[in-house]
Design an enzyme around this catalytic site. Structure first.
Site, PDB file in Angstrom:
ATOM      1  N   LYS A  74     -10.260  -5.054  -4.533  1.00 22.57           N
ATOM      2  CA  LYS A  74     -11.232  -4.019  -4.745  1.00 22.57           C
ATOM      3  C   LYS A  74     -11.266  -2.474  -5.054  1.00 22.57           C
ATOM      4  O   LYS A  74     -12.040  -2.335  -5.887  1.00 22.57           O
ATOM      5  CB  LYS A  74     -12.581  -4.166  -3.702  1.00 22.57           C
ATOM      6  CG  LYS A  74     -12.479  -3.608  -2.072  1.00 22.57           C
ATOM      7  CD  LYS A  74     -12.889  -3.329  -1.538  1.00 22.57           C
ATOM      8  CE  LYS A  74     -13.113  -4.019  -0.179  1.00 22.57           C
ATOM      9  NZ  LYS A  74     -12.251  -3.190   0.675  1.00 22.57           N
ATOM     10  N   LYS A  83      -3.919 -10.835  -6.749  1.00 19.82           N
ATOM     11  CA  LYS A  83      -5.182 -10.780  -6.098  1.00 19.82           C
ATOM     12  C   LYS A  83      -5.994  -9.737  -6.954  1.00 19.82           C
ATOM     13  O   LYS A  83      -5.739  -8.401  -7.276  1.00 19.82           O
ATOM     14  CB  LYS A  83      -4.503 -10.420  -4.771  1.00 19.82           C
ATOM     15  CG  LYS A  83      -5.589 -10.362  -3.786  1.00 19.82           C
ATOM     16  CD  LYS A  83      -5.090  -9.847  -2.442  1.00 19.82           C
ATOM     17  CE  LYS A  83      -5.391  -8.553  -2.490  1.00 19.82           C
ATOM     18  NZ  LYS A  83      -6.612  -8.236  -0.587  1.00 19.82           N
ATOM     19  N   LYS A 119       1.237  -1.581  -0.244  1.00 20.70           N
ATOM     20  CA  LYS A 119       0.237   0.205   0.074  1.00 20.70           C
ATOM     21  C   LYS A 119       1.087   1.405   0.180  1.00 20.70           C
ATOM     22  O   LYS A 119       0.581   2.391  -0.688  1.00 20.70           O
ATOM     23  CB  LYS A 119      -1.188  -0.192   1.153  1.00 20.70           C
ATOM     24  CG  LYS A 119      -2.014  -1.021   1.166  1.00 20.70           C
ATOM     25  CD  LYS A 119      -3.396  -0.843   1.149  1.00 20.70           C
ATOM     26  CE  LYS A 119      -4.516  -1.434   0.862  1.00 20.70           C
ATOM     27  NZ  LYS A 119      -5.407  -1.439   1.704  1.00 20.70           N
TER      28      LYS A 119
HETATM   29  P1  ATP Z   1      -8.713  -3.237  -1.192  1.00 18.63           P
HETATM   30  O1  ATP Z   1      -8.773  -3.467  -2.656  1.00 18.63           O
HETATM   31  O2  ATP Z   1      -8.784  -2.238  -0.661  1.00 18.63           O
HETATM   32  O3  ATP Z   1      -7.053  -3.308  -0.825  1.00 18.63           O
HETATM   33  P2  ATP Z   1      -9.395  -5.667  -0.346  1.00 18.63           P
HETATM   34  O4  ATP Z   1     -10.094  -6.468  -1.991  1.00 18.63           O
HETATM   35  O5  ATP Z   1      -8.066  -6.765  -0.721  1.00 18.63           O
HETATM   36  O6  ATP Z   1      -9.238  -4.276  -0.419  1.00 18.63           O
HETATM   37  P3  ATP Z   1     -10.410  -6.247   2.133  1.00 18.63           P
HETATM   38  O7  ATP Z   1     -10.730  -5.079   2.689  1.00 18.63           O
HETATM   39  O8  ATP Z   1      -8.396  -5.777   2.134  1.00 18.63           O
HETATM   40  O9  ATP Z   1     -10.701  -6.204   0.032  1.00 18.63           O
HETATM   41  O10 ATP Z   1     -10.320  -8.175   1.863  1.00 18.63           O
HETATM   42  C1  ATP Z   1     -11.856  -7.993   2.336  1.00 18.63           C
HETATM   43  C2  ATP Z   1     -11.652  -9.587   2.654  1.00 18.63           C
HETATM   44  O11 ATP Z   1     -11.791 -10.034   1.938  1.00 18.63           O
HETATM   45  C3  ATP Z   1     -10.529 -10.324   3.781  1.00 18.63           C
HETATM   46  O12 ATP Z   1     -10.860 -11.532   4.898  1.00 18.63           O
HETATM   47  C4  ATP Z   1      -9.554 -10.300   2.844  1.00 18.63           C
HETATM   48  O13 ATP Z   1      -8.433 -11.407   2.984  1.00 18.63           O
HETATM   49  C5  ATP Z   1     -10.948 -10.868   1.752  1.00 18.63           C
HETATM   50  N1  ATP Z   1     -10.689 -10.687   0.078  1.00 18.63           N
HETATM   51  C6  ATP Z   1      -9.641  -9.834  -0.367  1.00 18.63           C
HETATM   52  N2  ATP Z   1      -9.188  -9.989  -1.887  1.00 18.63           N
HETATM   53  C7  ATP Z   1      -9.457 -10.921  -1.583  1.00 18.63           C
HETATM   54  C8  ATP Z   1      -9.198 -12.318  -3.079  1.00 18.63           C
HETATM   55  N3  ATP Z   1      -9.246 -11.773  -4.004  1.00 18.63           N
HETATM   56  N4  ATP Z   1      -9.334 -13.989  -2.490  1.00 18.63           N
HETATM   57  C9  ATP Z   1     -10.044 -14.059  -1.474  1.00 18.63           C
HETATM   58  N5  ATP Z   1     -10.186 -12.941  -0.079  1.00 18.63           N
HETATM   59  C10 ATP Z   1     -10.074 -11.590  -0.580  1.00 18.63           C
END
Ligand code: ATP
Ligand code: LTN
Length: 335
Positions: A203, A200, A118
């Site tokens: 969002k 990965k 980040k």
């Molecule tokens: P950002 O893009 O804002 O960092 P993010 O999509 O990584 O967000 P988080 O809010 O960090 O989402 O994660 C929320 C939950 O979703 C966490 O438990 C995280 O482990 C899970 N998660 C996020 N992305 C994935 C993915 N690609 N596959 C599986 N689990 C995920």
């Protein structure tokens, strides 16, 4: 309590309301929460305080914080049986985080991959909150003496530091915190980007590699049709087939089938047919979820009263741990 009743273990998990939830969040986190809610005492949180480690538009953050909980409900989480709340409604999270900051080492925070990633991505705003993010997360979990924390694989390192902080504190002051275990699903622990299947799905990625839970049907189908795959033709889960592996995982995540079952089902078929089938399954599933989401969101009065009651329940539990911690570290508390 009924004497025969076994005391249920506690689960805590949260998602940042900082973007549109993706099917990665759904399969990695949300979907598993639904399955756990009957067997555990669960707290599910919209972690708005974590979101401001990255600059947010205030009106959007406000809207998303509530929408997140409506999505939890639309996914099947019962707000009467579980505690659904917004992190900033319970001040004890910030209060415990401060104490835990003093039991967390600069060196260990420097090793966090999420911080490294980040701070690269937001090089104009590498703030102290981004650095101490895992400490607030530890506070979230330890406040409720959670036994289990269902998250995607990317959060494993944060769970480890939470455990280290808790053990360090317990080591100095005696048993204070339950040491939590991560709960990481086998299927769906890491959903990859559709356009860059070695990264990965996230969002905050707006390049078309992510399918949003609230995406329109034709967008979902189109994105999946365009997913990057390899130059082969066999639908099997294998090394070097990141794109197909990811689509198989998504398909199984939504249908409940095993990878072997899916491989058999699509044996001899081309990538085009397979992608269409995956698209349809995802769009059908999300369409039903979206209909429930819109219904829930329409009843703001219920949502607001639910938020208030649940925040009070959470605050009550959190206070118990916080008072214990304040007493142990030596803060004076008038009787
Ligand atoms: P950002 O893009 O804002 O960092 P993010 O999509 O990584 O967000 P988080 O809010 O960090 O989402 O994660 C929320 C939950 O979703 C966490 O438990 C995280 O482990 C899970 N998660 C996020 N992305 C994935 C993915 N690609 N596959 C599986 N689990 C995920
Ligand atoms: N860091 C997590 C979100 C999060 C969380 C938590 C998850 C904040 N506090 C407590 C589980 C338990 C993330 O980025 N996914």
């Amino acid at each position: 309590m009924d004497n025969n009743q076994v005391v249920k273990k506690t689960i805590f998990s949260g998602i940042q309301p900082s973007g549109n939830l993706t099917i990665g969040n759904y399969l990695g986190a949300l979907k598993n929460w639904v399955a756990l809610q009957d067997d555990y005492n669960c707290l599910f949180c919209s972690v708005d305080m974590h979101s401001i480690t990255v600059r947010q538009t205030p009106a959007e953050l406000r809207r998303r914080s509530v929408e997140m909980l409506a999505l939890y409900m639309a996914a099947g989480i019962d707000p009467e049986k579980n505690i659904l709340f917004i992190q900033s409604h319970v001040p004890a999270h910030a209060e415990l985080a401060w104490v835990l900051n003093c039991y967390t080492m600069f060196g260990e925070l420097s090793r966090m991959t999420q911080f490294k990633e980040k701070s690269q991505k937001h090089s104009e705003n590498i703030n102290a909150g981004l650095f101490t993010y895992p400490v607030l997360m530890a506070a979230d979990i330890l406040l409720y003496q959670a036994d289990l924390v269902p998250v995607g694989l990317d959060q494993k390192q944060h769970l480890e530091i939470t455990r280290d902080i808790a053990m360090r504190f317990n080591g100095v002051y005696g048993d204070t915190f339950t040491i939590p275990e991560p709960y990481i699903p086998k299927i769906g622990m890491k959903i990859m980007s559709l356009t860059e299947p070695d990264k990965k799905m996230s969002k905050s990625d707006v390049s078309g590699g992510s399918v949003g839970i609230l995406d329109r049907r034709d967008d979902i189908i189109r994105k999946i049709k365009r997913a990057v795959t390899d130059s082969g033709s066999e639908i099997v889960y294998a090394d070097g087939k990141d794109g197909i592996n990811n689509l198989l995982t998504i398909y199984c995540g939504f249908t409940g089938k095993t990878i072997e079952e899916a491989e058999k089902e699509f044996a001899g078929m081309g990538y085009g047919v397979f992608k269409e089938a995956v698209g349809e399954v995802v769009a059908d599933h999300l369409g039903a979820l979206q209909a429930r989401f819109n219904e829930i969101l329409a009843d703001k009065e219920y949502l607001n009263s639910m938020l208030k009651t649940n925040a009070e329940k959470a605050a009550y539990l959190a206070r118990k741990t916080l008072s214990k911690v304040y007493r142990k570290v030596g803060f004076y508390q008038p009787k």
